[in-house]
Enzyme design. Sequence first.
Site, PDB file in Angstrom:
ATOM      1  N   LYS A  13       0.820  -1.215   0.000  1.00 41.70           N
ATOM      2  CA  LYS A  13       0.000   0.000   0.000  1.00 41.70           C
ATOM      3  C   LYS A  13       0.855   1.266   0.000  1.00 41.70           C
ATOM      4  O   LYS A  13       0.634   2.173  -0.793  1.00 41.70           O
ATOM      5  CB  LYS A  13      -0.937   0.031   1.228  1.00 41.70           C
ATOM      6  N   ARG A  89      -9.311   1.122   9.269  1.00 41.72           N
ATOM      7  CA  ARG A  89      -9.008  -0.268   9.596  1.00 41.72           C
ATOM      8  C   ARG A  89     -10.111  -0.907  10.424  1.00 41.72           C
ATOM      9  O   ARG A  89     -10.026  -2.098  10.738  1.00 41.72           O
ATOM     10  CB  ARG A  89      -7.711  -0.334  10.406  1.00 41.72           C
ATOM     11  N   ARG A 123      11.608  -6.383   4.177  1.00 44.40           N
ATOM     12  CA  ARG A 123      11.427  -4.939   3.977  1.00 44.40           C
ATOM     13  C   ARG A 123      12.448  -4.125   4.761  1.00 44.40           C
ATOM     14  O   ARG A 123      12.791  -4.443   5.898  1.00 44.40           O
ATOM     15  CB  ARG A 123      10.017  -4.537   4.414  1.00 44.40           C
ATOM     16  N   ARG A 156      11.739  -2.239  10.362  1.00 45.49           N
ATOM     17  CA  ARG A 156      10.730  -1.812  11.323  1.00 45.49           C
ATOM     18  C   ARG A 156      10.577  -2.860  12.417  1.00 45.49           C
ATOM     19  O   ARG A 156      10.620  -4.048  12.160  1.00 45.49           O
ATOM     20  CB  ARG A 156       9.389  -1.633  10.611  1.00 45.49           C
ATOM     21  N   ARG A 167      -0.074  -8.990  13.261  1.00 41.74           N
ATOM     22  CA  ARG A 167      -0.693  -8.003  12.361  1.00 41.74           C
ATOM     23  C   ARG A 167      -1.637  -8.676  11.372  1.00 41.74           C
ATOM     24  O   ARG A 167      -2.692  -8.143  11.054  1.00 41.74           O
ATOM     25  CB  ARG A 167       0.391  -7.224  11.615  1.00 41.74           C
TER      26      ARG A 167
HETATM   27  P1  ADP Z   1       1.001  -2.101   7.645  1.00 41.79           P
HETATM   28  O1  ADP Z   1      -0.177  -1.758   6.786  1.00 41.79           O
HETATM   29  O2  ADP Z   1       2.186  -2.561   6.854  1.00 41.79           O
HETATM   30  O3  ADP Z   1       0.675  -2.977   8.803  1.00 41.79           O
HETATM   31  P2  ADP Z   1       1.047   0.627   8.721  1.00 41.79           P
HETATM   32  O4  ADP Z   1       2.237   1.483   8.577  1.00 41.79           O
HETATM   33  O5  ADP Z   1      -0.166   0.974   7.943  1.00 41.79           O
HETATM   34  O6  ADP Z   1       1.573  -0.826   8.358  1.00 41.79           O
HETATM   35  O7  ADP Z   1       0.632   0.518  10.258  1.00 41.79           O
HETATM   36  C1  ADP Z   1       1.555   0.236  11.266  1.00 41.79           C
HETATM   37  C2  ADP Z   1       0.869   0.207  12.633  1.00 41.79           C
HETATM   38  O8  ADP Z   1       0.320   1.508  12.933  1.00 41.79           O
HETATM   39  C3  ADP Z   1      -0.311  -0.739  12.754  1.00 41.79           C
HETATM   40  O9  ADP Z   1       0.102  -2.073  13.063  1.00 41.79           O
HETATM   41  C4  ADP Z   1      -1.107  -0.090  13.893  1.00 41.79           C
HETATM   42  O10 ADP Z   1      -0.521  -0.367  15.156  1.00 41.79           O
HETATM   43  C5  ADP Z   1      -0.916   1.395  13.631  1.00 41.79           C
HETATM   44  N1  ADP Z   1      -1.990   1.944  12.776  1.00 41.79           N
HETATM   45  C6  ADP Z   1      -1.811   2.546  11.563  1.00 41.79           C
HETATM   46  N2  ADP Z   1      -2.992   2.928  11.042  1.00 41.79           N
HETATM   47  C7  ADP Z   1      -3.946   2.560  11.926  1.00 41.79           C
HETATM   48  C8  ADP Z   1      -5.363   2.645  11.955  1.00 41.79           C
HETATM   49  N3  ADP Z   1      -6.052   3.198  10.944  1.00 41.79           N
HETATM   50  N4  ADP Z   1      -6.012   2.153  13.038  1.00 41.79           N
HETATM   51  C9  ADP Z   1      -5.347   1.582  14.056  1.00 41.79           C
HETATM   52  N5  ADP Z   1      -4.020   1.447  14.085  1.00 41.79           N
HETATM   53  C10 ADP Z   1      -3.306   1.925  13.038  1.00 41.79           C
END
Ligand code: ADP
Length: 218
Positions: A13, A89, A123, A156, A167
Amino acid sequence: MRFIIFGPPGAGKGTYASRLARELKIVVISTGDIFRDEVKRNTDLGRKVAEFLNRGELVPDEIVIDVLVKKIQGMPNSKHGFILDGYPRTIEQAKALEKIAKSDAIVRLIVPEWVIVERLSNRRVCKKCGAIYNLKYLKPKKPSICDKCEGELFQREDDKPEVIRERLKVYEAQTRPLIEYYKDKLPILTIECNSPDIPPEVIVEKILQELRKANLID
Ligand code: ADP
Ligand code: ZN
């Protein structure tokens, strides 16, 4: 043009969103990037969310929604559109979004689990500019140095195997059901990515094609 890029963690994404944003001259709003930046700067918000990020759990809705609302309201060029990456989410987050901005479509990335694990475990991210690399599939020219800015590359905390598993579980339980929720509300443009070595520009081109087909861009 406002759309949500949707898919499991590791679907790509962030990689595609930043390229699409450049192409379409709109901005990306990535809640994950916002939170990581707050953590790095050790702000109040950063201290509140760090544990959730490190464990691979979702940040509570009220915190995420507050961040998103402030971000969208503070955007001077919001009328030119945005790509949402990593938001919404949960259904609660989707409802909160509807109240502040209309979205035109969902771009849904469908990626098999083995590809996700390959992607996430290899990554690397640039400390300085945030560029995303993959040690197997999107290699930097020099190992551990960013091609664009010579910043240092790091892994990360949440790309370690136990956290990746968490996750994926959270995604299945809380985020995937959003597709059902959006089915009758927005056009869903589906993109299949069934191999880890498809170059990003190929996927980006597929996404642009779908957006054109849906008459969302020229
Ligand atoms: P990925 O999609 O690769 O898991 P992100 O960078 O989108 O990684 O998100 C990393 C972390 O940030 C998530 O595991 C969560 O803890 C937090 N996070 C990001 N966006 C949200 C969201 N919309 N709602 C809840 N937690 C979020
Ligand atoms: Zn860099």
